[in-house]
Enzyme design. Sequence first.
Site, PDB file in Angstrom:
ATOM      1  N   PRO A  85       0.376   4.761  -4.754  1.00  0.00           N
ATOM      2  CA  PRO A  85       0.510   4.912  -6.205  1.00  0.00           C
ATOM      3  C   PRO A  85       1.721   4.160  -6.730  1.00  0.00           C
ATOM      4  O   PRO A  85       2.832   4.352  -6.243  1.00  0.00           O
ATOM      5  CB  PRO A  85       0.710   6.429  -6.378  1.00  0.00           C
ATOM      6  CG  PRO A  85       1.237   6.905  -5.058  1.00  0.00           C
ATOM      7  CD  PRO A  85       0.646   6.001  -4.017  1.00  0.00           C
ATOM      8  N   SER A 114      -0.711   6.689  -9.679  1.00  0.00           N
ATOM      9  CA  SER A 114       0.542   7.287 -10.166  1.00  0.00           C
ATOM     10  C   SER A 114       0.263   8.187 -11.366  1.00  0.00           C
ATOM     11  O   SER A 114      -0.569   7.851 -12.216  1.00  0.00           O
ATOM     12  CB  SER A 114       1.504   6.170 -10.577  1.00  0.00           C
ATOM     13  OG  SER A 114       2.598   6.709 -11.292  1.00  0.00           O
ATOM     14  N   LYS A 272       4.637  13.441  -0.238  1.00  0.00           N
ATOM     15  CA  LYS A 272       4.951  12.011  -0.085  1.00  0.00           C
ATOM     16  C   LYS A 272       6.456  11.837  -0.236  1.00  0.00           C
ATOM     17  O   LYS A 272       7.012  12.173  -1.282  1.00  0.00           O
ATOM     18  CB  LYS A 272       4.219  11.225  -1.182  1.00  0.00           C
ATOM     19  CG  LYS A 272       4.598   9.753  -1.287  1.00  0.00           C
ATOM     20  CD  LYS A 272       3.753   9.061  -2.345  1.00  0.00           C
ATOM     21  CE  LYS A 272       4.053   7.591  -2.455  1.00  0.00           C
ATOM     22  NZ  LYS A 272       5.330   7.284  -3.121  1.00  0.00           N
TER      23      LYS A 272
HETATM   24  C1  FMN Z   1       6.782  -0.624  -9.160  1.00  0.00           C
HETATM   25  C2  FMN Z   1       6.629   0.605  -8.321  1.00  0.00           C
HETATM   26  C3  FMN Z   1       6.260   1.798  -8.928  1.00  0.00           C
HETATM   27  C4  FMN Z   1       6.114   2.937  -8.156  1.00  0.00           C
HETATM   28  N1  FMN Z   1       5.694   4.077  -8.764  1.00  0.00           N
HETATM   29  C5  FMN Z   1       5.536   5.188  -8.033  1.00  0.00           C
HETATM   30  C6  FMN Z   1       5.092   6.385  -8.635  1.00  0.00           C
HETATM   31  O1  FMN Z   1       4.809   6.431  -9.817  1.00  0.00           O
HETATM   32  N2  FMN Z   1       5.005   7.483  -7.851  1.00  0.00           N
HETATM   33  C7  FMN Z   1       5.311   7.463  -6.515  1.00  0.00           C
HETATM   34  O2  FMN Z   1       5.229   8.479  -5.846  1.00  0.00           O
HETATM   35  N3  FMN Z   1       5.694   6.324  -5.923  1.00  0.00           N
HETATM   36  C8  FMN Z   1       5.806   5.208  -6.638  1.00  0.00           C
HETATM   37  N4  FMN Z   1       6.196   4.050  -6.020  1.00  0.00           N
HETATM   38  C9  FMN Z   1       6.395   4.042  -4.544  1.00  0.00           C
HETATM   39  C10 FMN Z   1       5.084   3.658  -3.818  1.00  0.00           C
HETATM   40  O3  FMN Z   1       4.147   4.697  -3.919  1.00  0.00           O
HETATM   41  C11 FMN Z   1       5.331   3.402  -2.339  1.00  0.00           C
HETATM   42  O4  FMN Z   1       5.996   4.490  -1.770  1.00  0.00           O
HETATM   43  C12 FMN Z   1       6.110   2.112  -2.076  1.00  0.00           C
HETATM   44  O5  FMN Z   1       5.786   1.120  -3.017  1.00  0.00           O
HETATM   45  C13 FMN Z   1       5.825   1.606  -0.681  1.00  0.00           C
HETATM   46  O6  FMN Z   1       6.600   0.492  -0.388  1.00  0.00           O
HETATM   47  P1  FMN Z   1       6.081  -1.033  -0.497  1.00  0.00           P
HETATM   48  O7  FMN Z   1       6.108  -1.374  -1.944  1.00  0.00           O
HETATM   49  O8  FMN Z   1       7.086  -1.771   0.298  1.00  0.00           O
HETATM   50  O9  FMN Z   1       4.689  -1.088   0.091  1.00  0.00           O
HETATM   51  C14 FMN Z   1       6.344   2.896  -6.759  1.00  0.00           C
HETATM   52  C15 FMN Z   1       6.700   1.696  -6.156  1.00  0.00           C
HETATM   53  C16 FMN Z   1       6.830   0.554  -6.920  1.00  0.00           C
HETATM   54  C17 FMN Z   1       7.191  -0.723  -6.242  1.00  0.00           C
END
Ligand code: FMN
Length: 411
Positions: A85, A114, A272
């Site tokens: 997400p 998300s 998570k």
């Molecule tokens: C731009 C962005 C927005 C994110 N938004 C959320 C979110 O709304 N909720 C959440 O639990 N994690 C969020 N995450 C974390 C991702 O779910 C995930 O844990 C993370 O992107 C994994 O790492 P990676 O980008 O290196 O694959 C976000 C990550 C990014 C890069």
Amino acid sequence: MANSKAHDLNCLTISELEALAAQRMDKQTRDYYNEGADSGSTLAENISAYQKYRIRPRVLRDISSIDTSVTVFGHKNSIPLGVAPTAMQCLAHPDGETATARACKEMGVVMGLSSFSTTSLEDVKRSLGDEHPGALQLYLFEERQKSRQLIQRAKKAGYKAVLLTVDTPVLGRRNLEIRNQFKLPKHLKIANFMQDEERDQGVDNTEKETGANESRKRSAASEAGYQEGSKRVLPSGPITFHSHAPNPKLCWDRDIEWLKQECYPEMEVWVKGIATAEDALLACHHGVDGIIVSNHGGRQLNGALATIDALPEVVDAVRSQSSKIPIHVDGGIRHGTDVFKALALGADFVWVGRPVLWGLAYKGEEGVKLCLKLLSDEIRLCMGLAGVTKVEDIGKEYLVKIDRSGFVSRL
Ligand SMILES: Cc1cc2nc3c(=O)[nH]c(=O)nc-3n(C[C@H](O)[C@H](O)[C@H](O)COP(=O)(O)O)c2cc1C
Ligand SMILES: CC(C)CC(=O)C(=O)O
């Protein structure tokens, strides 16, 4: 010779996708998506830590038939990988989460949505279709009623699981976001809360601040005498991630039980953002359905362990329990061999965040499909070259660890 028609010759790797996406995003979006907290060292280590492991390939094993599929949330997934997400995908492409959902459906890959999406959870589920699984990421609000409404809507729409994000009691410090005074453009909205905002305020909020500006308003509120702590004062403006994603009061005893009662039996409850054996054991004791080892893509606590380094202690802790819940991991996965390494270290499944956003920015739905296809092809190729035909057979006998001096040790 490889069939060039099957490929996008401009984009054969996730790092090429990253570069192509960077050209297509405005600075504010690119910085918001790509940055990590503080110096970004955890974000960088999430990626580089995979280099400590090397694969021990086995040969002469008839790999003519390889099955990359696994089961997740009771559904068949074409590869052991899902879309993590990530908030506000319409910043990357006008079709935003709808494009991601369509690509996930076509590729047979589960989608994590998300809570702070720019498309409503109902619309996303419609794009996923009745049969295809989706999981709603949840920030548990202090105002329970708002979370309850979201959970009920997710159930009704047919989501299979909620992923409770537990690594955001407060938001990490993202300096580029602050410097850019990040703001969601007026034509976009945090779609899941529009009805709440309209009902709560009796107006259509046209200014949807989501970042540093809102933060500044909150500082002004504190200066004006509001005390955070014993009684937290939530701003009366629109629901924004600075006002509503963090929940400093979240705790195991009260909140997990509440969430299970709200979600069962229709949806599984996952946490998570687990990064230690201690919390993995607590997650088991509180009866969650699964764990995602995550540090939020290095966007929360900078200096935290890379997720692939946190994974082994979590795996050991969960395996010491009688009821073994599934363990997923995310963070820094940029190649099929990373997926193989995570599985060999005991993960059941992985999720990817930024590469999907890059695909979206590059070419919308086609770009997300391209991202998932690259990773899927790499997973299959890696399995074949390592001599494994089934995902469940990927174990630690396929890995060695290399220390800084080049010393190789078996796991
Ligand atoms: C731009 C962005 C927005 C994110 N938004 C959320 C979110 O709304 N909720 C959440 O639990 N994690 C969020 N995450 C974390 C991702 O779910 C995930 O844990 C993370 O992107 C994994 O790492 P990676 O980008 O290196 O694959 C976000 C990550 C990014 C890069
Ligand atoms: C706080 C959010 C709405 C998004 C998020 O989790 C992130 O930007 O990392």
